[in-house]
Design a protein around this motif. Structure first.
Motif, mmCIF file in Angstrom:
data_model
loop_
_atom_site.group_PDB
_atom_site.id
_atom_site.type_symbol
_atom_site.label_atom_id
_atom_site.label_comp_id
_atom_site.label_asym_id
_atom_site.label_seq_id
_atom_site.Cartn_x
_atom_site.Cartn_y
_atom_site.Cartn_z
ATOM 1 N N GLN A 139 3.949 1.329 -37.490
ATOM 2 C CA GLN A 139 5.415 1.438 -37.505
ATOM 3 C C GLN A 139 5.806 2.781 -38.124
ATOM 4 O O GLN A 139 5.017 3.422 -38.820
ATOM 5 N N GLN A 140 7.035 3.193 -37.852
ATOM 6 C CA GLN A 140 7.592 4.383 -38.488
ATOM 7 C C GLN A 140 9.060 4.117 -38.760
ATOM 8 O O GLN A 140 9.829 3.790 -37.852
ATOM 9 N N VAL A 141 9.450 4.257 -40.005
ATOM 10 C CA VAL A 141 10.776 3.855 -40.447
ATOM 11 C C VAL A 141 11.877 4.704 -39.821
ATOM 12 O O VAL A 141 12.990 4.224 -39.576
ATOM 13 N N PHE A 142 11.572 5.958 -39.519
ATOM 14 C CA PHE A 142 12.602 6.929 -39.168
ATOM 15 C C PHE A 142 12.001 7.850 -38.122
ATOM 16 O O PHE A 142 11.455 8.897 -38.427
ATOM 17 N N TRP A 143 12.060 7.439 -36.861
ATOM 18 C CA TRP A 143 11.361 8.108 -35.761
ATOM 19 C C TRP A 143 12.369 8.751 -34.820
ATOM 20 O O TRP A 143 13.355 8.137 -34.431
ATOM 21 N N TYR A 144 12.128 10.006 -34.465
ATOM 22 C CA TYR A 144 13.050 10.752 -33.612
ATOM 23 C C TYR A 144 12.825 10.387 -32.138
ATOM 24 O O TYR A 144 11.724 10.556 -31.610
ATOM 25 N N THR A 145 13.876 9.926 -31.466
ATOM 26 C CA THR A 145 13.737 9.559 -30.052
ATOM 27 C C THR A 145 13.448 10.766 -29.177
ATOM 28 O O THR A 145 13.095 10.602 -28.005
ATOM 29 N N VAL A 146 13.575 11.968 -29.734
ATOM 30 C CA VAL A 146 13.232 13.170 -28.976
ATOM 31 C C VAL A 146 11.760 13.161 -28.569
ATOM 32 O O VAL A 146 11.349 13.835 -27.621
ATOM 33 N N PHE A 147 10.945 12.348 -29.264
ATOM 34 C CA PHE A 147 9.522 12.266 -28.940
ATOM 35 C C PHE A 147 9.205 11.179 -27.911
ATOM 36 O O PHE A 147 8.037 10.956 -27.598
ATOM 37 N N THR A 148 10.225 10.522 -27.372
ATOM 38 C CA THR A 148 9.978 9.457 -26.400
ATOM 39 C C THR A 148 9.166 9.962 -25.217
ATOM 40 O O THR A 148 8.248 9.275 -24.741
ATOM 41 N N ALA A 149 9.495 11.144 -24.733
ATOM 42 C CA ALA A 149 8.787 11.686 -23.565
ATOM 43 C C ALA A 149 7.292 11.835 -23.822
ATOM 44 O O ALA A 149 6.486 11.769 -22.883
ATOM 45 N N ASP A 150 6.914 12.018 -25.094
ATOM 46 C CA ASP A 150 5.499 12.160 -25.439
ATOM 47 C C ASP A 150 4.805 10.813 -25.603
ATOM 48 O O ASP A 150 3.585 10.771 -25.788
ATOM 49 N N MET A 151 5.568 9.727 -25.531
ATOM 50 C CA MET A 151 5.011 8.400 -25.804
ATOM 51 C C MET A 151 4.885 7.533 -24.560
ATOM 52 O O MET A 151 4.531 6.365 -24.663
ATOM 53 N N VAL A 152 5.218 8.085 -23.381
ATOM 54 C CA VAL A 152 5.265 7.256 -22.178
ATOM 55 C C VAL A 152 4.292 7.728 -21.095
ATOM 56 O O VAL A 152 4.311 7.210 -19.982
ATOM 57 N N GLU A 153 3.447 8.699 -21.418
ATOM 58 C CA GLU A 153 2.523 9.225 -20.420
ATOM 59 C C GLU A 153 1.390 8.231 -20.147
ATOM 60 O O GLU A 153 0.897 7.565 -21.061
ATOM 61 N N GLU A 154 0.992 8.166 -18.912
ATOM 62 C CA GLU A 154 -0.099 7.275 -18.535
ATOM 63 C C GLU A 154 -1.386 7.671 -19.266
ATOM 64 O O GLU A 154 -1.663 8.843 -19.467
ATOM 65 N N TRP A 159 4.867 -0.248 -27.501
ATOM 66 C CA TRP A 159 5.753 -0.060 -28.646
ATOM 67 C C TRP A 159 7.200 -0.344 -28.242
ATOM 68 O O TRP A 159 7.535 -0.451 -27.067
ATOM 69 N N ARG A 160 8.055 -0.432 -29.246
ATOM 70 C CA ARG A 160 9.496 -0.571 -29.037
ATOM 71 C C ARG A 160 10.221 0.235 -30.116
ATOM 72 O O ARG A 160 9.641 0.610 -31.128
ATOM 73 N N MET A 161 11.501 0.459 -29.882
ATOM 74 C CA MET A 161 12.347 1.094 -30.893
ATOM 75 C C MET A 161 13.481 0.143 -31.264
ATOM 76 O O MET A 161 13.899 -0.696 -30.458
ATOM 77 N N ALA A 162 13.960 0.278 -32.498
ATOM 78 C CA ALA A 162 14.993 -0.604 -33.029
ATOM 79 C C ALA A 162 15.748 0.151 -34.125
ATOM 80 O O ALA A 162 15.333 1.242 -34.523
ATOM 81 N N PRO A 163 16.844 -0.396 -34.640
ATOM 82 C CA PRO A 163 17.537 0.276 -35.748
ATOM 83 C C PRO A 163 16.622 0.403 -36.963
ATOM 84 O O PRO A 163 15.823 -0.487 -37.250
ATOM 85 N N SER A 164 16.743 1.512 -37.663
ATOM 86 C CA SER A 164 15.932 1.709 -38.861
ATOM 87 C C SER A 164 16.377 0.750 -39.968
ATOM 88 O O SER A 164 17.571 0.461 -40.111
ATOM 89 N N PRO A 165 15.427 0.252 -40.765
ATOM 90 C CA PRO A 165 15.803 -0.584 -41.910
ATOM 91 C C PRO A 165 16.539 0.236 -42.962
ATOM 92 O O PRO A 165 16.432 1.460 -42.998
ATOM 93 N N HIS A 166 17.278 -0.434 -43.800
ATOM 94 C CA HIS A 166 18.056 0.257 -44.822
ATOM 95 C C HIS A 166 17.566 -0.091 -46.222
ATOM 96 O O HIS A 166 16.893 -1.096 -46.446
ATOM 97 N N GLY A 167 17.921 0.784 -47.171
ATOM 98 C CA GLY A 167 17.456 0.635 -48.540
ATOM 99 C C GLY A 167 18.287 -0.335 -49.354
ATOM 100 O O GLY A 167 19.294 -0.887 -48.888
#
Length: 570
Positions: free
Chosen positions: A344-359, A372-380
């Motif tokens: 998991q990563q608490v604070f992940w930039y969606t700009v990297f989505t293109a790098d995560m979908v290659e065959e 994987w999936r993306m969701a709202p980041s947890p809060h403190g």
């Protein structure tokens, strides 16, 4: 679709050769449309050709001119530089050199031009985070007036500003538009959905922690999940429960100015980002004049919530991330989860989505769907309902006043071209950084959505508006941003404590603001620092800075991903 999306070196070379006034016509436009657009446009072929004919006609006064444009190096801008720049040159006869450098270097070049008045670049594609700077210095052409004045004849009648989902990010408090979005991304939570839904892993987690494994709602749950996965071996791979970066680099500052403190709960309630105190901890008065950063002036940069946020960052980096992460920057760390050993990563930039979908990636199934999936980041622990939910920003066309009018007009044409309805759908399929509603709502993304892990659902949801950029409180982004990475670097390396770092940071921010106040360069919207008072005075007032909590952990809470995604889609 893959045929239409690929970058054709041959065509790019051909268009470059054709990029002279003599060849600025529809032949080049049709070649570009055939090779790179096809059906991937929200416009019909007839409408595409009509829009490109407008660009040809509008560019005629500047045909033969060469202009220089700069942007950060991300997938979307790489496509613009490789494909759209040579195509624009061929179609219009205006030759574009689109330079790709790091985001820190973009800000440095822009700062140099602001300070010297020398025309370094004719157009900057820089984050709308700088809106407070552009509005206060008034050295940036406000596009509202520009489009009615010197830029009127060069403003595309099909631009359709209402179609831009993040247009408000580039607007100042005066209601004027200073920056036009050409790429947009958010920071979300990223996790291995396949592991989180594995019955054996789920049962083991619940047996150990007493609550279901799911998307963490708060940092307490995130920390438990990080501890649970770190050191485990799954499918023969050693797993880590967290990913981040800690190298002393400008991007280390963005890691935290991009709303890290507000996710912890350091800023005020209210959108877009908390007024009077924002996620940098800077307080403004009713006229948006910055009045303090330290608690003794009413700021929150060194408040208990801010110190807590930095301490959690350091602890998680040291305890749950790969050892190499401490020496990485933004660009190096971004693709790491695609290697298949991060839970998991608490604070992940969606700009990297293109790098995560290659065959063929370890995080992609054989059928092309993501593991994987993306969701709202947890809060403190300090976060309250009504505070900023997360960070979102738009890389935007910015024209400085120091750029000669004719060069600014030519650059404005290019800026509109790379965000035009003709090209935006194809560009978005390549880089996945959406700026137009018509693009994200296109049927081709309905078809592709199952392969993008929640990205389409997020951008189609009204909730996307709860993710905002750095707002108006920051008076000089280039000067203040460099203070963050230099100080946070001391925390990530263990040289100083979180409290020492944030005390130093707030004092340095106020020193910059004091210089701006004395110089008077920002007029009646520049800083006007509050008198120093006891911290307890401000801690006892409503809003930020918030007093210390006795319990900075709280009760861990998780939610099933299916319940969360239903909120986005329904």
């Amino acid at each position: 679709m893959n045929h239409l999306l690929r970058t054709s070196t041959a065509l790019a070379m051909a268009l470059t050769v054709m990029g002279s006034p003599a060849f600025a016509d529809m032949d080049a436009a049709r070649a570009f449309l055939d090779e790179h657009i096809g059906d991937l446009s929200v416009l019909t072929r007839e409408e595409q050709e009509a829009e490109l004919q407008w660009f040809i006609d509008a560019a005629a006064p500047h045909a033969g001119m060469s202009i220089n444009v700069v942007s950060e190096t991300i997938t979307t801008h790489e496509w613009e530089a490789r494909v759209l720049a040579p195509a624009f040159s061929a179609i219009t006869g205006i030759n574009v050199t689109h330079t790709l450098i790091s985001e820190g270097d973009v800000v440095e070049r822009l700062q140099t031009q602001l300070q010297t008045g020398e025309n370094v670049f004719d157009m900057y594609i820089n984050d709308a985070d700088l809106i407070g700077t552009h509005w206060r210095y008034q050295q940036t052409r406000n596009l509202t007036d520009w489009m009615e004045g010197e830029g009127a004849a060069f403003t595309n009648p099909m631009l359709d500003l209402d179609d831009f989902m993040g247009i408000s990010m580039g607007m100042g408090p005066d209601g004027k538009l200073y920056q036009l979005p050409v790429q947009q991304f958010a920071n979300l939570y990223w996790f291995r959905h396949d592991w989180f839904t594995d019955p054996e892993i789920m049962a083991e987690f619940e047996a150990e922690y007493g609550y279901p494994l799911g998307v963490p709602v708060n940092w307490a749950a995130y920390e438990d999940i990080a501890a649970f996965f770190t050191g485990r071996e799954i499918d023969g791979v050693k797993v880590y429960g967290h990913m981040d970066y800690g190298r002393r680099d400008p991007s280390l500052g963005w890691r935290h100015t991009d709303a890290w403190l507000s996710m912890a709960g350091a800023s005020d309630l209210g959108l877009p980002n908390g007024v009077p105190v924002d996620e940098w901890g800077i307080r403004v008065d009713e006229d948006f004049r910055p009045v303090g950063s330290c608690m003794n002036r009413g700021g929150a940069t060194n408040s208990p919530a801010a110190v807590y946020s930095i301490q959690k960052y350091v602890d998680w980096l040291n305890d749950y991330a790969p050892a190499a992460a401490a020496g990485m920057n933004f660009s190096e760390a971004g693709p790491v989860p695609a290697q298949g050993n991060i839970a998991q990563q608490v604070f992940w930039y969606t700009v990297f989505t293109a790098d995560m979908v290659e065959e063929g990636l370890a995080v992609v199934n054989e059928d092309g769907t993501p593991k994987w999936r993306m969701a709202p980041s947890p809060h403190g622990a300090y976060w309250q309902e009504g505070m900023k939910v997360g960070y979102q920003d738009a890389g935007s066309v910015t024209l400085l006043e120091s750029t000669p009018v004719d060069r600014a007009q030519a650059a404005w044409l290019y800026g509109q071209f790379i965000a035009s309805k003709t090209v935006d759908l194809a560009k978005s399929h390549y880089g996945l950084t959406f700026v137009r509603d018509s693009t994200i709502n296109h049927e081709s993304f309905t078809e592709r959505a199952p392969r993008l892990g929640g990205l389409v659902e997020f951008y189609r949801s009204p909730e996307r508006d709860l993710w905002t950029d750095t707002g108006f409180n920051v008076p000089d982004y280039p000067r203040l941003a460099q203070l963050w990475w230099q100080n946070i670097g001391d925390a990530s390396s263990g040289l100083r404590t979180a409290q020492e770092v944030m005390d130093s940071l707030c004092e340095q921010q106020e020193a910059v603001m004091a210089r701006l106040e004395r110089a008077g360069v920002q007029g009646d919207v520049g800083p006007k620092l509050n008198p120093i008072m006891d911290d307890e005075y401000w801690l006892s007032q409503p809003g930020a800075p918030w007093p210390a909590l006795e319990d900075e952990r709280g009760t861990p809470i998780t939610i099933a991903y299916e319940d969360l995604i239903r909120r986005w889609t329904e």
